[in-house]
Design a protein around this motif. Sequence first.
Motif, mmCIF file in Angstrom:
data_model
loop_
_atom_site.group_PDB
_atom_site.id
_atom_site.type_symbol
_atom_site.label_atom_id
_atom_site.label_comp_id
_atom_site.label_asym_id
_atom_site.label_seq_id
_atom_site.Cartn_x
_atom_site.Cartn_y
_atom_site.Cartn_z
ATOM 1 N N SER A 1 33.988 49.008 -1.352
ATOM 2 C CA SER A 1 33.426 49.343 -2.662
ATOM 3 C C SER A 1 34.388 49.031 -3.809
ATOM 4 C CB SER A 1 33.042 50.823 -2.709
ATOM 5 O OG SER A 1 34.180 51.642 -2.487
ATOM 6 N N PHE A 2 35.697 48.918 -3.501
ATOM 7 C CA PHE A 2 36.683 48.660 -4.563
ATOM 8 C C PHE A 2 36.936 47.165 -4.779
ATOM 9 C CE2 PHE A 2 38.900 49.626 -0.590
ATOM 10 C CZ PHE A 2 39.627 48.470 -0.382
ATOM 11 N N LEU A 3 36.231 46.317 -4.021
ATOM 12 C CA LEU A 3 36.375 44.869 -4.199
ATOM 13 C C LEU A 3 35.121 44.305 -4.843
ATOM 14 C CD1 LEU A 3 37.977 43.716 -0.798
ATOM 15 C CD2 LEU A 3 39.107 44.004 -2.998
ATOM 16 N N ASP A 4 35.275 43.665 -5.978
ATOM 17 C CA ASP A 4 34.148 43.017 -6.635
ATOM 18 C C ASP A 4 34.293 41.505 -6.443
ATOM 19 O OD1 ASP A 4 31.761 43.409 -7.852
ATOM 20 O OD2 ASP A 4 32.584 44.474 -9.577
ATOM 21 N N PHE A 5 33.207 40.780 -6.619
ATOM 22 C CA PHE A 5 33.223 39.362 -6.291
ATOM 23 C C PHE A 5 32.790 38.514 -7.481
ATOM 24 C CE2 PHE A 5 32.252 41.921 -2.561
ATOM 25 C CZ PHE A 5 33.315 41.572 -1.743
ATOM 26 N N ARG A 6 33.535 37.451 -7.697
ATOM 27 C CA ARG A 6 33.213 36.478 -8.733
ATOM 28 C C ARG A 6 32.743 35.210 -8.041
ATOM 29 N NH1 ARG A 6 35.624 36.778 -13.681
ATOM 30 N NH2 ARG A 6 34.416 34.879 -14.083
ATOM 31 N N PHE A 7 31.449 35.133 -7.803
ATOM 32 C CA PHE A 7 30.915 33.982 -7.077
ATOM 33 C C PHE A 7 31.141 32.682 -7.850
ATOM 34 C CE2 PHE A 7 28.549 37.591 -5.346
ATOM 35 C CZ PHE A 7 28.692 37.361 -3.991
ATOM 36 N N ASP A 8 31.107 32.776 -9.180
ATOM 37 C CA ASP A 8 31.286 31.576 -9.988
ATOM 38 C C ASP A 8 32.680 30.977 -9.816
ATOM 39 O OD1 ASP A 8 32.070 34.009 -11.278
ATOM 40 O OD2 ASP A 8 32.440 32.868 -13.102
ATOM 41 N N LYS A 9 33.668 31.805 -9.432
ATOM 42 C CA LYS A 9 35.015 31.304 -9.198
ATOM 43 C C LYS A 9 35.094 30.482 -7.911
ATOM 44 C CE LYS A 9 37.347 33.188 -12.649
ATOM 45 N NZ LYS A 9 38.122 32.391 -13.620
ATOM 46 N N ASN A 10 34.087 30.658 -7.070
ATOM 47 C CA ASN A 10 34.060 29.926 -5.810
ATOM 48 C C ASN A 10 33.085 28.751 -5.870
ATOM 49 O OD1 ASN A 10 34.985 29.735 -3.046
ATOM 50 N ND2 ASN A 10 32.939 30.397 -2.420
ATOM 51 N N GLY A 11 32.604 28.443 -7.060
ATOM 52 C CA GLY A 11 31.657 27.336 -7.200
ATOM 53 C C GLY A 11 30.232 27.714 -6.873
ATOM 54 N N CYS A 12 29.960 29.028 -6.711
ATOM 55 C CA CYS A 12 28.612 29.496 -6.384
ATOM 56 C C CYS A 12 28.078 30.368 -7.513
ATOM 57 C CB CYS A 12 28.627 30.319 -5.093
ATOM 58 S SG CYS A 12 29.264 29.445 -3.663
#
Length: 279
Positions: free
Chosen positions: A195-206
Amino acid sequence: MYLKEKIFADELQLIENKKIQGFATYIVNHLPDYFFEVPASSTGKYHSDTCLGSGGLVRHTKAAVMFANSLMNDTENNSGLKSFDFSPIERSKIITALIAHDGWKHGLESSKSKFTTFDHPLVAARKVIELSKDYAEQSECYSLDMIEIGTSIASLIGSHMGRWNTNSRSKEVLPEPNTDAENFVHLCDYLASRSFLDFRFDKNGCSTYRPENFCVQQDIHEEIDAIISAGKAAIERGVSAQLLYDTVYKHSGVRNPKRIKDSKTAQLVKKEIENLVSE
């Protein structure tokens, strides 16, 4: 209806072995529709904010694959960690397992639960083995080899819950991971569920997944016409109009077949009407 293969296009491209990539695509196209709509946590108690809300389970799945792709050692591309040194075919199985690991998280589509089912790893594992047999029958150059691959992927899925393998409301005990690959799949799922990890999909090209961007309306006019034709034939055979209306309502929630919105329901109604004639 969802453009399922398109939703996981980036993840499928990560699968190096073309045979396994073809099978993974087959699995994706057979995932239940609800998988593309529900949050990663049915209670909202677990997972990051990114993976909650509509489409959250898909975002969690993509995050798990992102972790796997980042961590696995690939000397050819000079990426990953040496401690996670898997062969190309092992990497392909791992990516496939992570794509499918929560594929039936609320159970089979025919008996979908409102909440996460405890045995969902085993349900998904059994479905993958079942799909591997179907895929083997449809593929001229594959047979037992494809089933062995499916069984191997299923073992990665079945043990993905790790130490959280018991439940006070269930007598079933889930298998724990034993092999390096099984432990790695569990690790990636674990990281993607923090729960403490958020994700930046745009940083991975997605781009961040939103269900409405991949949902298309089906043209079911032909299927509705088929229901109406079956109904007329049933009336000619002596079936009452009231019974027909009740049959349509039982399976669709509407009495007028023209108001049915999805193909699967339309097909079920047509089959039931045809059964009335044959009884």
